[in-house]
Design a protein around this motif. Sequence first.
Motif, PDB file in Angstrom:
ATOM      1  N   LYS A 144       0.633   5.987  -0.824  1.00  7.73           N
ATOM      2  CA  LYS A 144      -0.170   7.166  -1.084  1.00  7.73           C
ATOM      3  C   LYS A 144       0.376   7.668  -2.327  1.00  7.73           C
ATOM      4  CE  LYS A 144      -1.031   8.625   3.641  1.00  7.73           C
ATOM      5  NZ  LYS A 144      -0.868   9.629   4.574  1.00  7.73           N
ATOM      6  N   ARG A 145      -0.362   8.542  -2.908  1.00  7.41           N
ATOM      7  CA  ARG A 145      -0.261   9.461  -4.273  1.00  7.41           C
ATOM      8  C   ARG A 145      -0.027  10.575  -3.745  1.00  7.41           C
ATOM      9  NH1 ARG A 145      -4.424   8.402  -8.368  1.00  7.41           N
ATOM     10  NH2 ARG A 145      -5.700   9.830  -7.104  1.00  7.41           N
TER      11      ARG A 145
ATOM     12  N   ASP B 143       0.816  -1.197  -0.021  1.00  4.11           N
ATOM     13  CA  ASP B 143       0.167  -0.095   0.011  1.00  4.11           C
ATOM     14  C   ASP B 143       0.726   1.228   0.094  1.00  4.11           C
ATOM     15  OD1 ASP B 143      -2.404  -1.247   0.124  1.00  4.11           O
ATOM     16  OD2 ASP B 143      -2.538  -1.704   2.316  1.00  4.11           O
TER      17      ASP B 143
ATOM     18  N   ALA C  67      -2.792  14.524  -0.330  1.00  7.86           N
ATOM     19  CA  ALA C  67      -2.532  13.303  -0.616  1.00  7.86           C
ATOM     20  C   ALA C  67      -3.622  12.378  -0.637  1.00  7.86           C
ATOM     21  CB  ALA C  67      -1.377  12.863   0.592  1.00  7.86           C
ATOM     22  N   SER C  68      -3.407  11.150  -1.645  1.00  9.78           N
ATOM     23  CA  SER C  68      -4.829  10.393  -1.599  1.00  9.78           C
ATOM     24  C   SER C  68      -4.095   8.860  -1.342  1.00  9.78           C
ATOM     25  CB  SER C  68      -5.232  10.664  -2.963  1.00  9.78           C
ATOM     26  OG  SER C  68      -6.077   9.563  -3.214  1.00  9.78           O
ATOM     27  N   THR C  69      -4.833   8.361  -0.909  1.00 10.00           N
ATOM     28  CA  THR C  69      -4.772   6.605  -0.700  1.00 10.00           C
ATOM     29  C   THR C  69      -5.428   6.041  -1.716  1.00 10.00           C
ATOM     30  OG1 THR C  69      -6.265   6.336   1.020  1.00 10.00           O
ATOM     31  CG2 THR C  69      -4.139   6.581   1.690  1.00 10.00           C
ATOM     32  N   GLU C  70      -6.281   6.634  -2.650  1.00 13.76           N
ATOM     33  CA  GLU C  70      -6.992   6.082  -3.657  1.00 13.76           C
ATOM     34  C   GLU C  70      -5.962   5.665  -4.983  1.00 13.76           C
ATOM     35  OE1 GLU C  70     -10.577   8.187  -4.788  1.00 13.76           O
ATOM     36  OE2 GLU C  70     -10.656   8.669  -2.818  1.00 13.76           O
TER      37      GLU C  70
END
Length: 97
Positions: free
Chosen positions: A44-45, A42, A52-55
């Motif tokens: 982050k982007r 996993d 920041a996004s974890t999608e």
Amino acid sequence: MADFILLMRGDATQPEDAGLWDAYFTRLHASGAFDGGSSIGDGKRFRKGAAASTELTPLAGYIRLHVADLAEAETFLTGNPVYESGGSVEIRELPRD
């Protein structure tokens, strides 16, 4: 010879057969084209100016190959457990800059 990376997505339509990985890696090693790889965890982007996004697109792992061309890289889809289970595998050339 060129370097390619197979990016394997976590979007298989059926469960992967874990036993297929051993056979697949045996084939990769025997070919002499295998140049490393790993599962991917996993993360982050990040994008400047945005939260920041974890999608993330589900990226499950990669395999690096040293082969003649894209057509030869495509031959390594056969037997790939992600591909054989209905998942997506993206092949990208790794140009030498």
